[in-house]
Each structure stands twice: as C-alpha cells, then as structure tokens.
Design a protein around this motif. Structure first.
Motif, PDB file in Angstrom:
ATOM      1  N   CYS A  55       0.820  -1.228   0.000  1.00  0.00           N
ATOM      2  CA  CYS A  55       0.000   0.000   0.000  1.00  0.00           C
ATOM      3  C   CYS A  55       0.848   1.270   0.000  1.00  0.00           C
ATOM      4  O   CYS A  55       0.595   2.207   0.753  1.00  0.00           O
ATOM      5  CB  CYS A  55      -0.977   0.000   1.169  1.00  0.00           C
ATOM      6  N   VAL A  56       1.877   1.270  -0.833  1.00  0.00           N
ATOM      7  CA  VAL A  56       2.740   2.428  -1.047  1.00  0.00           C
ATOM      8  C   VAL A  56       2.874   2.580  -2.556  1.00  0.00           C
ATOM      9  O   VAL A  56       3.004   1.588  -3.265  1.00  0.00           O
ATOM     10  CB  VAL A  56       4.136   2.212  -0.400  1.00  0.00           C
ATOM     11  N   SER A  57       2.858   3.801  -3.051  1.00  0.00           N
ATOM     12  CA  SER A  57       2.920   4.000  -4.495  1.00  0.00           C
ATOM     13  C   SER A  57       4.227   3.455  -5.077  1.00  0.00           C
ATOM     14  O   SER A  57       5.260   3.419  -4.404  1.00  0.00           O
ATOM     15  CB  SER A  57       2.794   5.484  -4.840  1.00  0.00           C
ATOM     16  N   ALA A  58       4.157   3.036  -6.331  1.00  0.00           N
ATOM     17  CA  ALA A  58       5.347   2.535  -7.016  1.00  0.00           C
ATOM     18  C   ALA A  58       6.394   3.644  -7.102  1.00  0.00           C
ATOM     19  O   ALA A  58       7.603   3.375  -7.004  1.00  0.00           O
ATOM     20  CB  ALA A  58       4.976   2.025  -8.402  1.00  0.00           C
ATOM     21  N   GLU A  59       5.950   4.879  -7.259  1.00  0.00           N
ATOM     22  CA  GLU A  59       6.871   6.017  -7.311  1.00  0.00           C
ATOM     23  C   GLU A  59       7.644   6.138  -5.992  1.00  0.00           C
ATOM     24  O   GLU A  59       8.860   6.333  -5.992  1.00  0.00           O
ATOM     25  CB  GLU A  59       6.099   7.299  -7.583  1.00  0.00           C
ATOM     26  N   LYS A  60       6.942   6.007  -4.892  1.00  0.00           N
ATOM     27  CA  LYS A  60       7.579   6.093  -3.574  1.00  0.00           C
ATOM     28  C   LYS A  60       8.561   4.934  -3.379  1.00  0.00           C
ATOM     29  O   LYS A  60       9.663   5.123  -2.877  1.00  0.00           O
ATOM     30  CB  LYS A  60       6.505   6.074  -2.481  1.00  0.00           C
ATOM     31  N   LEU A  61       8.170   3.721  -3.787  1.00  0.00           N
ATOM     32  CA  LEU A  61       9.070   2.571  -3.691  1.00  0.00           C
ATOM     33  C   LEU A  61      10.329   2.809  -4.519  1.00  0.00           C
ATOM     34  O   LEU A  61      11.425   2.431  -4.111  1.00  0.00           O
ATOM     35  CB  LEU A  61       8.364   1.298  -4.155  1.00  0.00           C
ATOM     36  N   GLY A  62      10.159   3.429  -5.675  1.00  0.00           N
ATOM     37  CA  GLY A  62      11.307   3.760  -6.520  1.00  0.00           C
ATOM     38  C   GLY A  62      12.269   4.701  -5.807  1.00  0.00           C
ATOM     39  O   GLY A  62      13.494   4.568  -5.926  1.00  0.00           O
ATOM     40  N   ARG A  63      11.720   5.644  -5.048  1.00  0.00           N
ATOM     41  CA  ARG A  63      12.567   6.561  -4.276  1.00  0.00           C
ATOM     42  C   ARG A  63      13.285   5.815  -3.146  1.00  0.00           C
ATOM     43  O   ARG A  63      14.424   6.136  -2.822  1.00  0.00           O
ATOM     44  CB  ARG A  63      11.748   7.730  -3.732  1.00  0.00           C
ATOM     45  N   TYR A  64      12.628   4.823  -2.562  1.00  0.00           N
ATOM     46  CA  TYR A  64      13.296   4.003  -1.546  1.00  0.00           C
ATOM     47  C   TYR A  64      14.463   3.250  -2.169  1.00  0.00           C
ATOM     48  O   TYR A  64      15.539   3.175  -1.601  1.00  0.00           O
ATOM     49  CB  TYR A  64      12.333   2.985  -0.922  1.00  0.00           C
ATOM     50  N   GLU A  65      14.242   2.678  -3.344  1.00  0.00           N
ATOM     51  CA  GLU A  65      15.276   1.889  -4.006  1.00  0.00           C
ATOM     52  C   GLU A  65      16.433   2.738  -4.512  1.00  0.00           C
ATOM     53  O   GLU A  65      17.547   2.250  -4.627  1.00  0.00           O
ATOM     54  CB  GLU A  65      14.688   1.085  -5.167  1.00  0.00           C
ATOM     55  N   SER A  66      16.177   3.989  -4.818  1.00  0.00           N
ATOM     56  CA  SER A  66      17.250   4.855  -5.302  1.00  0.00           C
ATOM     57  C   SER A  66      18.006   5.525  -4.158  1.00  0.00           C
ATOM     58  O   SER A  66      19.020   6.179  -4.379  1.00  0.00           O
ATOM     59  CB  SER A  66      16.683   5.925  -6.239  1.00  0.00           C
ATOM     60  N   GLY A  67      17.490   5.365  -2.948  1.00  0.00           N
ATOM     61  CA  GLY A  67      18.136   5.963  -1.791  1.00  0.00           C
ATOM     62  C   GLY A  67      17.720   7.404  -1.547  1.00  0.00           C
ATOM     63  O   GLY A  67      18.270   8.069  -0.679  1.00  0.00           O
ATOM     64  N   GLU A  68      16.748   7.889  -2.300  1.00  0.00           N
ATOM     65  CA  GLU A  68      16.272   9.269  -2.140  1.00  0.00           C
ATOM     66  C   GLU A  68      15.401   9.439  -0.898  1.00  0.00           C
ATOM     67  O   GLU A  68      15.249  10.558  -0.416  1.00  0.00           O
ATOM     68  CB  GLU A  68      15.456   9.695  -3.360  1.00  0.00           C
TER      69      GLU A  68
END
Length: 70
Positions: A28-41
C-alpha cells in the motif's frame, strides 16, 4: 547482510522477480515512492519496512541492518 537499505530492497525485489507495481499493491505504497526508496532518495517508516519485509518474505533485520531511525 550489511548493505544499504536501498540496495538490499532492490536486490530482494529483483531476486523475487516482483515489479514495483506488484510490491506497491502488497504494501500500500505507491510505485513512485518505492522507486525513491530503491534509489536511496527516501527512507520508509518503520511500519512500511515491516510491510516490505513481510511482502518480500525476509526477516526484518535483512532490511533494517545499518538503518538509523530518528
């Protein structure tokens, strides 16, 4: 495992062949937000890390080693 959170998250997701969109639905977290987690942002909340560990079927410590919460 003593890797950065974002590296570990990306690696675990890749090993399980789960897309950002699929993981997004599970936690229940947006894919965009997950992408920021994976990029370290960005760093997720403790609750989100718990959901990620459940979705990826790994011990919580696999994701939290090396993280410092304020």
């Amino acid at each position: 495992m003593n890797q950065d959170f974002h590296t570990q998250l990306r690696q675990l997701r890749g090993e399980r062949n789960i897309s950002l969109e699929e993981l997004s639905l599970q936690v229940c977290v947006s894919a965009e937000k997950l992408g920021r987690y994976e990029s370290g942002e960005d760093i997720p909340s403790r609750e989100t890390i718990f959901k990620l560990s459940n979705a990826l079927e790994v011990p919580l410590s696999n994701l939290t080693d090396g993280l410092q919460f304020h």
